[in-house]
Design a protein around this motif. Sequence first.
Motif, PDB file in Angstrom:
ATOM      1  N   UNK A  20       0.962  -1.017  -0.054  1.00 13.61           N
ATOM      2  CA  UNK A  20      -0.177  -0.012  -0.068  1.00 13.61           C
ATOM      3  C   UNK A  20       0.879   1.331   0.049  1.00 13.61           C
ATOM      4  N   UNK A  21       1.893   1.197   0.808  1.00 12.78           N
ATOM      5  CA  UNK A  21       2.661   2.422   0.948  1.00 12.78           C
ATOM      6  C   UNK A  21       3.278   2.769  -0.452  1.00 12.78           C
ATOM      7  N   UNK A  22       4.124   1.691  -1.225  1.00 16.16           N
ATOM      8  CA  UNK A  22       4.537   1.984  -2.457  1.00 16.16           C
ATOM      9  C   UNK A  22       4.002   2.518  -3.482  1.00 16.16           C
ATOM     10  N   UNK A  23       2.345   1.891  -3.445  1.00 12.36           N
ATOM     11  CA  UNK A  23       1.419   2.593  -4.278  1.00 12.36           C
ATOM     12  C   UNK A  23       1.019   3.896  -4.196  1.00 12.36           C
ATOM     13  N   UNK A  44      13.708  -0.539   2.048  1.00 13.24           N
ATOM     14  CA  UNK A  44      12.461  -1.094   1.463  1.00 13.24           C
ATOM     15  C   UNK A  44      11.343  -0.079   1.253  1.00 13.24           C
ATOM     16  N   UNK A  45      11.603   1.102   2.097  1.00 16.53           N
ATOM     17  CA  UNK A  45      10.345   1.931   2.200  1.00 16.53           C
ATOM     18  C   UNK A  45      10.426   2.906   1.007  1.00 16.53           C
ATOM     19  N   UNK A 199      -3.992 -14.048  -3.051  1.00 18.76           N
ATOM     20  CA  UNK A 199      -3.418 -12.792  -3.714  1.00 18.76           C
ATOM     21  C   UNK A 199      -1.950 -12.706  -3.263  1.00 18.76           C
ATOM     22  N   UNK A 200      -1.187 -11.920  -4.340  1.00 19.91           N
ATOM     23  CA  UNK A 200       0.108 -11.444  -3.994  1.00 19.91           C
ATOM     24  C   UNK A 200      -0.209 -10.164  -3.038  1.00 19.91           C
ATOM     25  N   UNK A 201       0.469  -9.820  -2.287  1.00 18.35           N
ATOM     26  CA  UNK A 201       0.558  -8.516  -1.398  1.00 18.35           C
ATOM     27  C   UNK A 201       0.409  -7.306  -2.221  1.00 18.35           C
ATOM     28  N   UNK A 202       0.988  -7.296  -3.527  1.00 17.29           N
ATOM     29  CA  UNK A 202       0.625  -6.029  -4.233  1.00 17.29           C
ATOM     30  C   UNK A 202      -0.842  -6.083  -5.085  1.00 17.29           C
ATOM     31  N   UNK A 203      -1.234  -7.185  -5.466  1.00 17.60           N
ATOM     32  CA  UNK A 203      -2.509  -7.169  -6.042  1.00 17.60           C
ATOM     33  C   UNK A 203      -3.681  -7.041  -5.112  1.00 17.60           C
ATOM     34  N   UNK A 204      -3.442  -7.639  -3.908  1.00 20.94           N
ATOM     35  CA  UNK A 204      -4.299  -7.207  -2.745  1.00 20.94           C
ATOM     36  C   UNK A 204      -4.282  -5.755  -2.524  1.00 20.94           C
ATOM     37  N   UNK A 205      -3.107  -5.019  -2.575  1.00 22.05           N
ATOM     38  CA  UNK A 205      -3.035  -3.718  -2.262  1.00 22.05           C
ATOM     39  C   UNK A 205      -3.711  -2.834  -3.196  1.00 22.05           C
TER      40      UNK A 205
END
Length: 236
Positions: A20-23, A44-45, A199-205
Motif C-alpha cells: 500500500x505504501x509503495x502505491x 525497502x520503504x 493474492x499477492x501482497x501487491x495485488x491485494x493492495x
Amino acid sequence: MNDRPTALITGATSGIGLALARILSIEYSLVLTGRREASECADELPPGAQYVKADFSDPQAAVAEIEAAMRTAGLSRLDRLIINAGTGYYAPVDREDSAMIRETLDVNLAAPVLLTRHMVPFLEAAGGKVVFIGTVAHRGSPNMPAYSASKAGLAGLARSLRSEWEGRIGVQIIHPGPTRTAMHKKAGYPGGSLERFFFSADGMAEEIIRLMERDRLQATVMLRAGFRRLLTGKWS
C-alpha cells in the motif's frame, strides 16, 4: 512534508502495508509505522516517507510515538489513516496462552481504538478518512479464535465510528481474502497447495486502494476480484 495529502499507514514494513505504501507514495506524503528498527527497513520503504518505530503490542507507547512524530514534523492534518498492523496465531483455543491472546488483542483492537482517538483532530482538520484493514476471518475461523475475535471487534469499531463521525470523518473497513505474506509463517499457518490461489501482497493492495475510493462502510476482497484480475492479466 509538502502540500500533498498525507496518509498514515500502520504495519507498513512488509506485506500488504508495504505494498500500500509503495502505491500510495505516488499521490501522498507518507507517515509509516512498524515494529522494525528504521535501519532494518529504510531501503525497502518509499523514498521520502517518514518512518516511526511503533510496536502496537504496547498500544499506549506506540500511539504516543506516532503522535509525537507527527507534531514534530509539523503535521496538523491527516487525509488517510490506514490501520493495517495486525498479528495472530494459528492454534486452537486450548493452545493459545494468555500472552498470545493479549498480544493479538492489543495489536489488532486496543491499538486501533487508541490510535483513532488520538488522530481525531488531524483527521477532522482534513475531512479525512479512516480505513481499517480487517480480514475475512472476522466471521470466525477455525484455529484462530483470538485473531477472529479481534477482527470482529475491529468491524464493530468501524460501524460505531461511522455512525458517530457522520459528516466529519469518513470510516471504512476492508476485509482482504487470503494473501501471501510473512504473517502466515509467523502465525504458524501450515500453508499447503491452496496458497497458489492466494493474492499477492501487491495485488491485494491494488484491490484495497480501488475499494478505498468508494464510500461503502464495508467491503471484502475475495474470489470474484481474483477472477477479474486473472482475466485482465493482472494475477500474480
